[in-house]
Design a protein around this motif. Structure first.
Motif, short mmCIF file in Angstrom:
data_model
loop_
_atom_site.label_atom_id
_atom_site.label_comp_id
_atom_site.label_asym_id
_atom_site.label_seq_id
_atom_site.Cartn_x
_atom_site.Cartn_y
_atom_site.Cartn_z
N TYR A 81 -4.47 5.25 2.97
CA TYR A 81 -3.68 4.17 2.37
C TYR A 81 -4.45 3.63 1.16
CZ TYR A 81 -0.60 4.04 6.40
OH TYR A 81 0.32 4.36 7.36
N HIS A 82 -3.73 3.32 0.10
CA HIS A 82 -4.38 2.80 -1.10
C HIS A 82 -3.41 1.92 -1.87
CE1 HIS A 82 -2.28 5.76 -3.69
NE2 HIS A 82 -2.41 6.54 -2.62
N VAL A 91 -4.63 10.45 6.98
CA VAL A 91 -3.72 9.57 6.27
C VAL A 91 -4.56 8.54 5.52
CG1 VAL A 91 -1.80 7.94 6.45
CG2 VAL A 91 -1.93 9.91 8.01
N LEU A 131 0.83 -1.20 0.00
CA LEU A 131 0.00 0.00 0.00
C LEU A 131 0.86 1.25 0.00
CD1 LEU A 131 -2.60 -1.09 2.72
CD2 LEU A 131 -2.78 -1.34 0.23
N ARG A 132 0.36 2.26 -0.66
CA ARG A 132 0.96 3.59 -0.64
C ARG A 132 0.11 4.45 0.28
NH1 ARG A 132 3.91 4.66 -5.87
NH2 ARG A 132 3.98 2.62 -6.85
N TYR A 133 0.66 5.57 0.71
CA TYR A 133 -0.16 6.43 1.53
C TYR A 133 0.03 7.89 1.16
CZ TYR A 133 3.76 7.93 4.48
OH TYR A 133 4.92 8.49 4.94
N LYS A 168 -0.74 11.81 2.99
CA LYS A 168 -1.06 12.50 4.23
C LYS A 168 -1.56 13.90 3.88
CE LYS A 168 0.95 13.83 8.65
NZ LYS A 168 2.17 13.83 9.47
#
Length: 55
Positions: free
Chosen positions: A29-30, A27, A12-14, A16
């Protein structure tokens, strides 16, 4: 890298986001669209039932 007991590893990337005028942030996450992690998240989402509407 995250490991979920039902769907396994999730990459996952995030992002902010700061909330203007506060000390809070959001935040998110995807998974990368079309990735194995995105498919795993979709499977996981399908196992969760929508809350009942009360009115």
């Amino acid at each position: 890298m995250f490991r979920h007991p039902q769907v396994g590893e999730l990459e996952l990337r995030y992002e902010k986001f700061t909330i203007s005028g506060t000390t809070q942030s959001l935040v998110v996450y995807h998974a990368e669209p079309g990735s194995p992690s995105a498919r795993s998240l979709a499977r996981l989402g399908a196992t969760v039932s929508a809350p009942e509407a009360h009115g």
